[in-house]
Scaffold this active site. Sequence first.
Site, short mmCIF file in Angstrom:
data_model
loop_
_atom_site.label_atom_id
_atom_site.label_comp_id
_atom_site.label_asym_id
_atom_site.label_seq_id
_atom_site.Cartn_x
_atom_site.Cartn_y
_atom_site.Cartn_z
N GLU A 68 -5.18 -9.16 0.88
CA GLU A 68 -5.72 -8.71 2.21
C GLU A 68 -7.33 -8.57 1.79
OE1 GLU A 68 -4.27 -5.17 4.49
OE2 GLU A 68 -2.32 -5.90 4.17
N GLU A 101 0.64 -1.19 -0.11
CA GLU A 101 -0.09 -0.08 -0.01
C GLU A 101 0.86 1.26 0.06
OE1 GLU A 101 -2.61 -0.27 3.26
OE2 GLU A 101 -3.80 -2.03 2.54
O1 IFM Z 1 -4.08 -3.54 9.16
C1 IFM Z 1 -4.09 -2.94 7.86
C2 IFM Z 1 -2.99 -3.41 7.16
O2 IFM Z 1 -1.55 -3.05 7.86
C3 IFM Z 1 -2.82 -2.77 5.68
N1 IFM Z 1 -4.02 -2.92 5.20
C4 IFM Z 1 -5.26 -2.64 5.74
C5 IFM Z 1 -5.21 -3.62 7.18
C6 IFM Z 1 -6.45 -3.00 8.02
O3 IFM Z 1 -6.70 -1.79 8.27
#
Ligand code: IFM
Length: 432
Positions: free
Chosen positions: A359, A165
């Site tokens: 994710e 990210e």
């Molecule tokens: O916890 C975070 C992660 O570190 C990066 N993506 C989003 C998740 C939830 O907010």
Amino acid sequence: MEIKFDKDFIFGAATSSYQIEGAWDKDGKGPSIWDVFTHQKGNIRNNDTGDTACAHYEKYREDIGLMKELNLKSYRFSINWPRVFPQGRGGINPKGLEFYDNLVDGLIAAGIEPNITLYHWELPQALHNEGGWESRETIDDFAEYAAFMFEHFRGRVKLWSTFNEPYVVANLGYRMGIFAPGIKDPQKALQVSHHLNVAHAKAVAVFRKKKIQGKIGIVHCMSPVQKMDNTLSCAENAEMVDGMFNKWFLEPSFKGSYPERIMDVIKKEGMELHAEKNDMESIKENRADWLGINYYFRTRVFDTPGGSGGFDWKKSVNIKPVEGALYTEMGWEVYPEGIYEILKDVNKNYKIPELYIAENGAAMKDAVIDENGIVCDDDRLEYIMSHLENCKKAIDEGVPLKGYYYWSLMDNFEWAHGYDPRFGIIRVDYDT
Ligand code: IFM
């Protein structure tokens, strides 16, 4: 309900180092910008820190055991850069490296494929003191760190990504200042975003030059953008949001330039992006083998009150709650169709050979129902099933989705929100 995936489809779970490891200053580790940021009072809810987190540094063997019980095919985790290079470059910390050796070997022995992210936000503080991501030197430092890791894990690790990210790194860290290093400067955020793109390209080039067996990717947070009003100003706002959130980091890699509309606005606002002569060619040439998409919510865009011009995120994005919708503890709408929509969009626009959901998950209330710490996790099960159903729909329509990683393996430190939100499929009792 049963959803059938191909036997090679990867089911995994993800974490990141700062969020679970703890041991922030143990065995010669150097501080990262997150250690410094969380130690300044007032930056994090309840003044929580990652000093201990889930004590994964000590308990990693037990954690691998839990992953085995869950039947995970793969585990996505990140390396804490200053644990291995306390100063960011130069001398290695053998104890830190040993930890990752043990983790990788333990995973392999358990039949779980390691998927390593090189940067999930822990810039060594020593490098930040010299300019950090604002400086081009950090690009070279990152490439050297990456080169070392690729070589060290040659033959053992096949799935790699450079950054998690970059949008969050640049925007929350350097524009809004709510994440480390806590800077609020749009011009700096812009420059940092470009440096992250160049650093990614440089690491990919190293990976290929070294002929590492495996695949190198990058992971972006992405969200389908939906126009909620049928007006010109809504269309313009939607283009801005899509450009900033979804396209800014993908278009340079997969199309060779930054989104035009955003570049116009940047100029109008008197900002400037400094790129060196070969940057854009290098970013395009060294594109990733695979893209990881982190999907959590859709983005509903409304028109600007008063008509066109002057886009304001706070006034036109997700401003009204959706009636009857479920919201997670993060305040994010549960919208499983969005995972399908974003997969289809990305596949149509960029034709990337391999996609992963790197994710997807939800923070839920997770009330404990008995003395053994058991949580009745029906809502989370429903969340996962509905998102998987939509993944399958995308696969059936030709999207090359190769795997799904749930966020997160266990409850952990949720950045500015501290330990309150619980994302884990494994509950963590922080007292013990
Ligand atoms: O916890 C975070 C992660 O570190 C990066 N993506 C989003 C998740 C939830 O907010």
